[in-house]
Design an enzyme around this catalytic site. Structure first.
Site, short mmCIF file in Angstrom:
data_model
loop_
_atom_site.label_atom_id
_atom_site.label_comp_id
_atom_site.label_asym_id
_atom_site.label_seq_id
_atom_site.Cartn_x
_atom_site.Cartn_y
_atom_site.Cartn_z
N ASP A 155 -7.86 -3.80 3.52
CA ASP A 155 -6.99 -4.60 3.36
C ASP A 155 -6.92 -5.96 3.81
OD1 ASP A 155 -5.29 -2.69 1.95
OD2 ASP A 155 -4.77 -1.64 3.96
N ASP A 163 0.91 -1.14 -0.05
CA ASP A 163 -0.09 0.15 0.08
C ASP A 163 0.84 1.00 0.12
OD1 ASP A 163 -2.21 1.59 0.09
OD2 ASP A 163 -2.72 1.43 2.15
N ASP A 169 -2.90 -1.34 5.84
CA ASP A 169 -3.23 -1.01 7.24
C ASP A 169 -4.99 -0.57 7.24
OD1 ASP A 169 -3.48 1.25 5.52
OD2 ASP A 169 -1.97 2.42 6.52
#
Length: 939
Positions: free
Chosen positions: A661, A327, A657
């Protein structure tokens, strides 16, 4: 603790004062809040739809989870070995094997007891309390009591308690990053929908609940997380393969010796017990504790480097990783927006500060700094995000970008309190700008106080007595078109050169990966100001004829070690892709800044989630390269990315996070979550949690993972070499039809496996990473491969056998036995067997140090590099003395202390094994260079 501090800490569960909160919302927005549902209707609806809570997955009972740890394939093999040991009358061995299985099962059970809780943690995203209107009154209720149709009041910092439609909204923006991955707060207006679990970044709102509990979008994310089946780890697959091989070999060898024993005239019962003993002796009792200890020590070392392992087998899986999908926001970057440069017609100002602190170094001319201060205060007035100090740390309250503007104003000399505008016009997707009306003259951004010294809510209700200014901030591509000139003081330039300068400055800032924000203003007439203050003005009409005040370059800084970590990953043969919900241009700029994308990388490497091919094979081929950026992804698309790469044989590590996800973290071979900024959902769905939120820690974990893989290979080399030395006496005995005495008995072999060899084997499992482990691609997948088998069966094993059988034969010769002659007396056989036993133990001592490295000779390694091995060797020597010189023990084992000649030959096994292994390593270095060990597919 005040509400702003609660928002800064991300907690919305403290009860608000209904009267105070409602007054604040109504004052700020002039809303007429509906009366809401009657209490009777609420009760009926609650009976129909149930509580506003996420679906709870019924987990397996603890006894089933423990049974799974005690009943996997390798454990079953050891259980079978224990049963055979009891049948053969070797109760001590049987109980020892049972202890090994139980201890390892309990260890694994307690280590992984916190796993599989991602869905349960999702419900913590819903606030415990929420303000609701019922029967014309505002009250605070438990969020679980909400029902469809309830009217809720929200203000900045609150979490949205359920899916709802907005009935009223004032400057409302939602932080949906936990669901979408988009780092920029999204504006919402009357009639728009809001998803439960999201954050009110700025503004106030009244909403009507449309869905609760398991009918919300957040519940769908929870179901996705539950449905995502984690794949079998590479270590799982390898251990199954190894156990299958060893089980097959053990049973085959046992059957062969059963037949051989019958052929030489032994009775059926004796032959059967003999075969069972050989079979049990071949079972690697130390494999399970060595693997578990190696993984546990790897996890312990990772924790010291800020990487918390939640699943022990993830330690080895990290070492097998070939593709990292990371990410952007909060993983590669710090998620801390900061204004680093301000361009004005009067000059450029550079700002260098830390986080959101109002203290910073400001570099620029006096004229440029004054102009930058004016536009910063105007931009701050057209925002709602703020900064505040808590325990010595400055934090963002609301949208990080707007908090960065507040910090910029403070750094340029602005007041602590934000100027309160007469009116404001929220950002929307069509206008792509936000504006505020401020008094000019003695107040406003150009004045000292910012609002004639007034900053309280009464300032809004007073009549407009002075002229006013409209301050607008927004994207340069939309705002510049509305400007008629530029000027540091608000007076437009006479020529069009300003436009070229502004475009050039915008381009220069954008090329540095900065998000560029334009700020403009214009004087307003009294009528316009009065109309705006009264809510009768149209933003599109007012936002024209503007004078460009300047440009602000905002930077979400990458984490300091990210660029170096990316280089290390590439050196280690690992590919990296950025998978983010952010805008493609922003994602590409950050990717270039950290070195993920090259300077000229363009469209083929920057993809959008909506444009990803539906065909998994096509998708995998498109993504299977280094430095890909995938933007605007949804949770479902992130899952598709993981599966497509896995289908091409990659071992995929997925970082994240947010709530979005969770499913991908579960489905990836290894899920990596952030410990500080991540959500509980991500942390509990992940196998590895980065306690320092530093992407570089992943590479540290990869290094330890590769070391763990190498340690398991070390153990296998060590143990299989011992098996060669243990089996050879039986082979010689069988081939000679029993005419050559048996050098080692079954009990002696068991003492070697469980006694002298176990501690050195465990110590090899704790070997530290070797130098250069990150300068080569991941090793080939199979733990037992051709190179390992050659080293065992063609080098180390034969070396031990030479000294073992030589010691045995020499002692027999000295005792008067000759080949073909009668069987020696028991005393001679006992001393000869003791010599063979000592040769194997001392050969294994040398083998342990030889196994520490696959390329360097033992004398090139530090003796203190593995202190546990040093202590294990001392214990091994002590056990050798007990087994040889403790009379009762030696009698049970059928051996006795050998004569001096036997001891000398046995001792020569130490230099013999070390030197022979060194010669093999030297030959392999000379003739074996250039071989590439690729990771084999495992899906």
């Amino acid at each position: 603790m005040d509400s702003s501090l609660r928002r800064a800490e991300g907690r919305a569960d403290a009860p608000h004062s209904p009267a105070t909160a409602e007054a604040g919302i109504l004052h700020a927005s002039g809303m007429a809040v509906p009366d809401g549902l009657d209490d009777g209707v609420v009760e009926r609806l609650r009976d129909q739809v149930g509580a506003n809570s996420l679906p709870r997955e019924k987990g397996r009972p603890w006894w089933l989870r423990l049974a799974a740890e005690l009943g996997h394939f390798f454990a079953l093999m050891l259980w079978a070995a224990a049963v055979l040991a009891f049948i053969a009358g070797m109760a001590e061995l049987g109980w020892a094997i049972v202890a090994v299985v139980v201890v390892n099962g309990l260890f694994a059970f307690f280590q992984e007891a916190r796993a599989e809780r991602a869905s349960a943690k999702l419900r913590e995203l819903l606030p415990a309390n929420v303000q609701v209107r019922r029967s014309g009154r505002t009250t605070v209720v438990d969020a679980a009591e909400l029902v469809p149709g309830d009217v809720v009041l929200l203000t900045a910092g609150d979490r949205v308690p359920a899916d709802l439609d907005f009935l009223q909204a004032s400057g409302l923006t939602l932080d949906e990053s936990m669901l979408t991955g988009e780092s920029v707060a999204v504006p919402r207006e009357v009639g728009d929908a809001g998803a439960g679990g999201t954050f009110v970044a700025a503004g106030d709102a009244v909403g009507r609940v449309t869905a609760t509990g398991e009918r919300t979008r957040l519940a769908e994310i929870a179901r996705l997380t539950t449905r995502a089946e984690p794949p079998a780890s590479p270590l799982d697959l390898e251990l199954r393969r190894i156990v299958t091989i060893i089980a097959t070999v053990s049973v085959t060898v046992g059957a062969a010796f059963f037949l051989a024993s019958l052929l030489i005239g032994n009775p059926l019962a004796g032959a059967f017990l003999f075969a069972i003993g050989v079979t049990v002796a071949l079972v690697p009792e130390g494999l399970l504790p060595t693997v578990t200890l190696s993984l546990a020590m790897g996890a312990q070392r990772m924790s010291r480097r800020h990487a918390l392992v939640r699943n022990l087998q993830a330690v080895e899986t990290l070492g097998s990783t070939t593709f990292i999908c990371t990410d952007k926001t909060g993983t590669l970057t710090q998620n801390r927006m900061s204004a680093v440069e301000v361009w004005t017609p009067a000059g450029t100002v550079a700002i260098e500060g830390t986080g959101y602190s109002p203290d910073a170094s400001v570099d620029g001319t006096d004229a440029a700094r004054e102009a930058a201060g004016r536009l910063a205060r105007g931009a701050r007035a057209a925002s709602q995000g703020e900064i505040e100090e808590h325990d010595g740390e400055w934090r963002a309250v609301g949208d990080p970008m707007e908090a960065a503007l507040a910090a910029l104003d403070r750094r340029l000399g602005g007041a602590a309190a934000r100027p309160v505008p007469l009116a404001g016009f929220a950002f929307d997707d069509e206008r792509k700008r936000q504006s505020a009306v401020l008094r000019s003259g003695g107040g406003g951004p150009d004045g000292v106080s910012g609002l004639d010294g007034e900053s309280g809510p009464d300032a809004e209700s007073r009549p407009v007595r002075e002229s006013a200014e409209l301050w607008v901030k927004g994207a340069p591509e939309t705002l510049l078109a509305l400007c008629i000139g530029s000027g540091a003081t608000g007076e437009a330039a006479d020529d069009d050169a300003w436009r070229l300068s502004a475009h050039a400055a915008t381009e220069q800032l954008a090329q540095r990966g900065l998000r560029v924000l334009a700020v403009a203003s214009r004087e307003m007439s009294d009528d316009e100001a009065a109309a705006a203050a009264g809510g009768g003005a149209d933003a599109v009409v007012l936002e024209r004829g503007l004078v460009l005040r300047g440009l602000i370059g905002l930077h979400d800084p990458p984490r300091p070690a990210v660029a170096g970590a990316i280089r290390q990953a590439r050196e280690a043969g690992i590919r990296i892709a950025m998978v983010t919900g952010d805008h493609p241009v922003t994602a590409a700029a950050i990717a270039r800044e950290i070195g993920l994308l090259g300077p000229g990388a363009g469209a083929p490497r920057v993809l959008e989630g909506a444009s990803l091919p539906e065909d998994p094979q096509v998708l995998g081929a498109l993504l299977d390269r280094d430095g890909v950026v995938i933007s605007r992804v949804t949770p479902e698309q992130k899952l598709r990315v993981a599966h497509a790469l896995q289908a091409r044989g990659h071992c995929v590590a997925m970082t994240g996070d947010g709530v979005n996800d969770g499913p991908a973290l579960e489905a990836a071979d290894i899920g990596v979550a952030m410990g500080r900024s991540g959500t509980d959902v991500a942390r509990n769905a992940a196998d590895l949690v980065l306690l320092d939120d530093d992407f570089a820690t992943i590479i540290v974990a990869v290094e330890q993972g590769r070391a763990t893989y190498a340690n398991i290979r070390r153990y296998l080399t060590y143990h299989l070499t011992d098996n060669v030395a243990e089996l050879t006496p039986f082979v010689v005995w069988a081939l000679s039809a029993g005419h050559f005495p048996l050098a080692l008995g079954v009990l002696q072999i068991l003492c070697l496996d469980i006694g002298t060899d176990l501690l050195p084997a465990l110590a090899l499992g704790g070997e530290k990473p070797s130098a250069g482990v990150l300068t080569r691609p991941p090793e080939r997948r199979h733990l037992m491969d051709g190179s390992l088998m050659f080293r065992v069966f063609a080098v180390l094993g034969p070396l031990e056998v030479v000294f073992e059988m030589a010691a045995f034969a020499v002692v027999l010769w000295l005792g008067g036995w000759r080949p073909g002659g009668p069987v020696p007396v028991p005393a001679v056989i006992a001393t000869a067997s003791g010599a063979a036993f000592a040769a194997v133990v001392l050969g294994q001592l040398a083998n342990a140090y030889a196994c520490r490295s696959a390329s360097r000779p033992a004398w090139r390694l530090s003796w203190a590099g593995n202190r546990m091995l040093l202590w294990a060797i001392l214990v091994e020597l002590a056990l050798l003395a007990v087994f040889l010189f403790a009379g009762p023990v030696a009698d049970v084992l059928g051996q006795a202390p050998p004569p001096l000649a036997g001891f000398i030959i046995a001792a020569l096994a130490v230099p013999g094994v070390v030197v022979g292994d060194a010669v093999h390593k030297a030959l392999r270095r000379r003739f074996g260079r250039g071989r590439t060990h690729l990771v084999l597919p495992h899906h």
